[in-house]
Scaffold this motif. Structure first.
Motif, PDB file in Angstrom:
ATOM      1  N   ARG A 358      55.035  72.704  67.716  1.00 37.18           N
ATOM      2  CA  ARG A 358      56.167  73.599  67.991  1.00 37.18           C
ATOM      3  C   ARG A 358      57.449  73.110  67.321  1.00 37.18           C
ATOM      4  N   THR A 359      57.664  71.790  67.336  1.00 29.42           N
ATOM      5  CA  THR A 359      58.921  71.235  66.835  1.00 29.42           C
ATOM      6  C   THR A 359      58.844  70.768  65.384  1.00 29.42           C
ATOM      7  N   GLY A 360      57.618  70.590  64.883  1.00 31.24           N
ATOM      8  CA  GLY A 360      57.459  70.051  63.536  1.00 31.24           C
ATOM      9  C   GLY A 360      57.734  68.566  63.457  1.00 31.24           C
ATOM     10  N   LYS A 361      57.739  67.883  64.606  1.00 33.93           N
ATOM     11  CA  LYS A 361      58.031  66.452  64.648  1.00 33.93           C
ATOM     12  C   LYS A 361      56.862  65.681  65.245  1.00 33.93           C
ATOM     13  N   THR A 362      56.706  64.451  64.813  1.00 33.35           N
ATOM     14  CA  THR A 362      55.721  63.559  65.425  1.00 33.35           C
ATOM     15  C   THR A 362      56.196  63.173  66.823  1.00 33.35           C
ATOM     16  N   ILE A 363      55.291  63.212  67.790  1.00 31.74           N
ATOM     17  CA  ILE A 363      55.607  62.859  69.159  1.00 31.74           C
ATOM     18  C   ILE A 363      55.099  61.447  69.446  1.00 31.74           C
TER      19      ILE A 363
END
Length: 368
Positions: A358-363
């Motif tokens: 959803r965010t396009g970021k690594t969690i």
């Protein structure tokens, strides 16, 4: 010696009637109830020809159309069916309940069963949210019940062989794992199943949840319960006309200190597949299907292919596994594919994967 004497003393207090009752219970079928029958796997209940150690005592389902279909297909009496879960559990008093409804209802099944001391087995994954998975763990511990999660890949002799290769040191240090799961898409499956399988709330997502859970389950098992450092994910809709609310394509990357896992979950494969490739510093082992493995060890050529015997009973029958766990005749490792510790981590990974997509970021996962 002290243990033996203690058991002998306890046996002295058991009357003949109590001993007979104990023996009869051990010989009687395990009474199971079903919570929901809209899942496509619910037909296994009768298609797999239940063994003599299992009895279906009641079926809960509020979808009248699905109940009618199920009754007609398997010639079942109306008295077997209930539209109130708690009422069914109180009346039929099962030893275990199996959930074959929407994933977001698994928590409701455990909330109803746990205080009644009833064990639970759900279809994969354990829950749609990490919060629900944590609550399930709390309830299971508080009321002393087992909560198992059924994955088809738990039955595969090939996966067991590959893991043994790794644990026996034949693969060396683990470096990369690829897990590929999915099929051509669920659009042609039974309409009751598809109606919630393609719902982002009831299923927790599309292909990411439906097939990404297999890779998360297998990898957590391979790693003896270790959680990844981070989760990265990319999803896509190839067929928004068929699946307007959810993704039909998902790639999840799990990063560990020395190992990376790539999970490819899809409703867009040209054929059904459930395979796993495990690569180490000494060689690799690939679970091609349920009983086929390919290996290359110690840098030797050529690659070898083996066909294994299926897993022995009861491991290819999830109902028999559940019955064995309930009766205590089957003891599983704490980090078994079915068990709670592994499957809570699976849901945590899926939660992180949805956030990453959803965010396009690594969690990055926080320490527990």
């Amino acid at each position: 010696m002290k243990k033996i004497k203690t058991i002998q003393r306890l046996l002295l207090f058991l009357t003949p009637a109590m001993l007979i009752a104990w023996t009869i219970r051990a010989q009687q079928p395990v009474r199971l109830a079903i919570a929901g029958i809209t899942h496509g796997h619910s037909d296994w209940i009768y298609n797999l020809k239940l063994k003599g150690d299992i009895e279906i005592a009641g079926i809960y389902e509020r979808n009248a159309d699905r109940v009618r279909e199920f009754r007609e297909r398997y010639v079942l009496p109306g008295a077997l069916f209930y539209t109130d879960l708690k009422q069914m559990l109180d009346q039929v008093k099962p030893e275990g309940v199996m959930a074959f409804g929407p994933m977001n209802e698994h928590i409701e099944v455990v909330r109803a069963a746990a205080p009644r001391g009833i064990h639970v087995m759900v279809e994969k994954p354990l829950a749609t949210t990490y919060r629900d998975a944590q609550e399930i763990t709390t309830l299971a511990k508080r009321y002393g019940i087992k909560v198992l999660t059924n994955f088809e890949t738990s039955w595969y002799a090939s996966n067991q062989y590959v893991r043994n290769c790794f644990k026996d040191g034949k693969l060396g240090r683990l470096r990369k794992v690829l897990v590929n799961d999915g099929h051509e898409g669920p659009w042609a499956m039974n309409r009751h199943f598809v109606s919630w399988l393609t719902d982002p709330v009831k299923n927790g997502g599309g292909a990411l949840t439906d097939f990404g859970c297999y890779g998360a389950n297998l990898m957590t098992w391979l790693m003896d319960g270790q959680r990844p450092l981070s989760v990265t994910a990319v999803t896509h809709q190839n067929r928004p006309d068929r699946y307007p609310k959810v993704e039909d394509e998902a790639t999840i990357i799990l990063q560990y200190p020395e190992t990376q896992c790539v999970i490819q979950a899809s409703w867009s494969w040209t054929f059904s597949r459930k395979d796993m490739e495990v690569y180490g510093t000494k060689g690799y082992a690939i679970a091609v299907d349920r009983t086929t493995v390919r290996t290359r060890l110690d840098g030797k050529l050529p690659e070898t292919t083996q066909t294994l015997d299926p897993r022995p009973a009861p491991f290819e029958d999830p109902f028999a596994v559940f019955a064995g766990v309930i009766r205590g005749t089957l003891k599983q490792d704490a980090h078994d594919l079915y068990e709670l510790p592994v499957n809570v981590t699976v849901v945590e990974i899926l939660d992180a994967a949805r956030a990453a997509a959803r965010t396009g970021k690594t969690i990055y996962l926080k320490p527990r």
